[in-house]
Write a protein that holds these residues in place. Structure first.
Motif, mmCIF file in Angstrom:
data_model
loop_
_atom_site.group_PDB
_atom_site.id
_atom_site.type_symbol
_atom_site.label_atom_id
_atom_site.label_comp_id
_atom_site.label_asym_id
_atom_site.label_seq_id
_atom_site.Cartn_x
_atom_site.Cartn_y
_atom_site.Cartn_z
ATOM 1 N N GLY A 215 -0.742 1.404 3.410
ATOM 2 C CA GLY A 215 -0.193 0.491 2.742
ATOM 3 C C GLY A 215 0.787 1.407 1.740
ATOM 4 O O GLY A 215 0.897 2.785 1.936
ATOM 5 N N GLY A 219 4.062 -0.990 -3.209
ATOM 6 C CA GLY A 219 4.978 -1.879 -2.450
ATOM 7 C C GLY A 219 4.502 -3.306 -2.449
ATOM 8 O O GLY A 219 3.426 -3.866 -3.184
ATOM 9 N N THR A 220 5.081 -4.277 -1.881
ATOM 10 C CA THR A 220 4.839 -5.498 -1.663
ATOM 11 C C THR A 220 4.375 -6.339 -0.606
ATOM 12 O O THR A 220 3.797 -7.165 -0.404
ATOM 13 C CB THR A 220 6.184 -6.399 -2.028
ATOM 14 O OG1 THR A 220 7.308 -6.054 -1.053
ATOM 15 C CG2 THR A 220 6.818 -6.185 -3.360
ATOM 16 N N ARG A 221 4.334 -5.222 0.451
ATOM 17 C CA ARG A 221 3.729 -5.581 1.785
ATOM 18 C C ARG A 221 2.233 -5.390 1.994
ATOM 19 O O ARG A 221 1.966 -4.545 1.279
ATOM 20 C CB ARG A 221 4.279 -4.681 3.186
ATOM 21 C CG ARG A 221 5.885 -5.072 3.092
ATOM 22 C CD ARG A 221 6.695 -4.677 4.187
ATOM 23 N NE ARG A 221 5.966 -5.205 5.580
ATOM 24 C CZ ARG A 221 6.464 -4.686 6.623
ATOM 25 N NH1 ARG A 221 7.005 -3.469 6.811
ATOM 26 N NH2 ARG A 221 5.936 -5.097 7.827
ATOM 27 N N PRO A 222 1.589 -6.304 2.563
ATOM 28 C CA PRO A 222 -0.006 -5.992 2.790
ATOM 29 C C PRO A 222 -0.484 -4.921 3.599
ATOM 30 O O PRO A 222 0.248 -4.214 4.119
ATOM 31 C CB PRO A 222 -0.352 -7.324 3.531
ATOM 32 C CG PRO A 222 0.868 -7.710 4.182
ATOM 33 C CD PRO A 222 2.030 -7.268 3.479
ATOM 34 N N ARG A 224 -1.904 -2.828 6.436
ATOM 35 C CA ARG A 224 -1.901 -3.015 8.072
ATOM 36 C C ARG A 224 -2.890 -2.152 8.656
ATOM 37 O O ARG A 224 -3.173 -0.901 8.174
ATOM 38 C CB ARG A 224 -0.437 -2.655 8.669
ATOM 39 C CG ARG A 224 0.498 -3.833 8.297
ATOM 40 C CD ARG A 224 2.137 -3.338 8.008
ATOM 41 N NE ARG A 224 2.043 -2.975 6.727
ATOM 42 C CZ ARG A 224 3.140 -2.566 6.167
ATOM 43 N NH1 ARG A 224 4.225 -2.373 6.977
ATOM 44 N NH2 ARG A 224 3.254 -2.195 4.840
ATOM 45 N N GLU A 250 7.199 5.373 6.049
ATOM 46 C CA GLU A 250 7.061 4.949 7.539
ATOM 47 C C GLU A 250 7.290 6.149 8.130
ATOM 48 O O GLU A 250 6.832 6.468 9.529
ATOM 49 C CB GLU A 250 7.797 4.026 8.174
ATOM 50 C CG GLU A 250 7.219 2.539 7.619
ATOM 51 C CD GLU A 250 8.057 2.147 6.210
ATOM 52 O OE1 GLU A 250 8.838 2.901 5.706
ATOM 53 O OE2 GLU A 250 8.155 0.663 6.189
ATOM 54 N N MET A 327 11.961 -0.326 2.016
ATOM 55 C CA MET A 327 10.661 -0.292 1.071
ATOM 56 C C MET A 327 10.943 -0.326 -0.389
ATOM 57 O O MET A 327 12.009 0.172 -0.849
ATOM 58 C CB MET A 327 9.870 0.852 1.341
ATOM 59 C CG MET A 327 9.412 1.428 2.647
ATOM 60 S SD MET A 327 8.647 -0.282 3.405
ATOM 61 C CE MET A 327 7.214 -0.506 2.382
ATOM 62 N N LYS A 328 10.140 -0.944 -1.015
ATOM 63 C CA LYS A 328 10.347 -1.119 -2.599
ATOM 64 C C LYS A 328 10.087 0.284 -3.283
ATOM 65 O O LYS A 328 9.209 1.141 -2.548
ATOM 66 C CB LYS A 328 9.342 -2.075 -3.181
ATOM 67 C CG LYS A 328 9.428 -2.042 -4.719
ATOM 68 C CD LYS A 328 8.431 -3.441 -5.139
ATOM 69 C CE LYS A 328 8.350 -3.293 -6.770
ATOM 70 N NZ LYS A 328 7.528 -4.398 -7.163
ATOM 71 N N ALA A 343 -4.205 -8.978 3.425
ATOM 72 C CA ALA A 343 -3.100 -9.205 4.719
ATOM 73 C C ALA A 343 -3.654 -10.310 5.367
ATOM 74 O O ALA A 343 -4.619 -10.573 5.503
ATOM 75 C CB ALA A 343 -3.476 -7.923 5.619
#
Length: 352
Positions: A215, A219-222, A224, A250, A327-328, A343
């Motif tokens: 993660g 950040g705002t994404r869950p 993975r 990434e 990305m934030k 997630a």
């Protein structure tokens, strides 16, 4: 062979080495044209469980158990002898261990785990010997630095039968805030964090069994859980993230130790790619030890019968370019981390 602990800036390393039946500390100098080792043997051998930690001024912190107390001292070479500066002792009933090297390299911290709470101690770099900094409710393990100021410390806290990672603010008397909770019932642990990109490596049983995931801090994404981090019948443990990739989590190269029936070898992986590169480990590798340089070279300390102090340099494989979402931006060094949320159950094994 025991693993080596390396300062965040890569200037020094330290380990407990064995000569015959005796154990003694070693300091490795890594920022010279050729690495070299300095033995720091005292007047008597050390116990096998003795901890050592390198400082960026070239001294080595040693943690011994003496008459039921935890004693700390700084070791340094003085010609053929070893100088020692006592720092004081800490008395506690439970386990006490050193935390990973602090980002500034001038201070060192320890974690004392009690029956109902965990204490954070500053054991080197303070003004008057060991200083008690914080008491965190619950039994804690792990220990990952989240910022270069050495203010925010992530700990894996056991509570109500589950393990969740929390952030401890050492400048606010150990104020605790949630950092990682994927589901209410899962055990979620933080293994590594990169201070430049915010990339986090996580181990969790939220997918049904223990899996490695990733993660982004702030950040705002869950989280993975990519299939590329799974190897059948092997234990996979991340030990280093490439620094300097600001806002590009990434693209960070991650080094992994792989243990299987055939032995121990290396893995190199990036979140943006859908595969793990597997590489042979150098002979005599101090397994699990190593660091990335900012330009993507993995440095691996090793010892052989003819090389008492060696560093193998492994360039990261060329990156396969994969378009990644923007990305934030990660928060400033002193900002409170944003908790990583649950997630979705669909598609967990697809990304990465």
């Amino acid at each position: 062979m025991t693993a080596a602990t390396i300062t965040v800036d890569g200037s020094y390393a330290a380990r407990l080495a064995r000569r015959g039946e005796s154990w003694f500390p070693e300091r490795w100098t890594l920022d010279s044209p050729e690495p070299y080792v300095v033995p720091l043997a005292g007047h008597q051998p050390e116990e096998p469980g003795t901890e050592v930690l390198p400082m960026t001024d070239g001294r080595v912190l040693i943690h011994r158990l003496v008459d039921g107390r935890h004693a700390f001292a700084l070791l340094y070479p003085t010609g053929p002898e070893t100088g020692e500066i006592p720092l004081g002792t800490v008395e506690c009933e439970g386990e006490l261990r050193l935390l990973p090297p602090a980002p500034d390299g001038t201070r060192a911290y320890a974690l004392a785990v009690g029956a109902r709470s965990t204490d954070v101690w500053l054991v080197a770099g303070g003004s008057f010997g060991p200083e008690h900094l914080a008491e965190v409710p619950g039994r804690c393990s792990g220990g990952v630095w989240l910022d270069r100021a050495g203010r925010m410390l992530a700990l894996d806290r056991e509570s109500e039968g589950c393990v969740k990672t929390v952030a401890v603010d050492l400048e606010r008397d150990g104020e605790v805030s949630p950092l990682l909770q994927i589901t209410e019932e899962s055990d979620d642990r933080l293994l590594l964090a990169d201070m430049d990109s915010g990339l986090l490596l996580i181990r969790s049983n939220a997918p049904g069994h223990d899996r490695l995931g990733w993660g982004v801090l702030g950040g705002t994404r869950p989280v993975r859980f990519p299939e590329s981090l799974r190897l059948a019948d092997c234990a996979v443990t991340p030990f280093a993230i490439q620094p300097g990739q600001t806002l590009l989590p990434e693209g960070c190269a991650v080094a992994l130790r792989i243990d299987g029936a055939a032995g121990t070898w290396l893995g190199v992986w990036r979140p943006a790619e859908r595969r793990m590169r597997q590489l042979p480990a150098p002979d005599g590798w101090l397994a699990g030890s190593g660091r990335w340089t900012r330009d993507g070279v993995l440095q691996l300390p090793y010892v052989t019968g003819t090389m008492p102090c060696g560093v193998a340099r492994v360039p990261a494989p060329a990156q396969v370019l994969v378009e990644a979402p923007r990305m934030k931006q990660a928060p400033p060094a002193a900002a409170r981390p944003v908790p990583l949320q649950q997630a979705p159950l669909t598609g967990r094994g697809v990304a990465g």
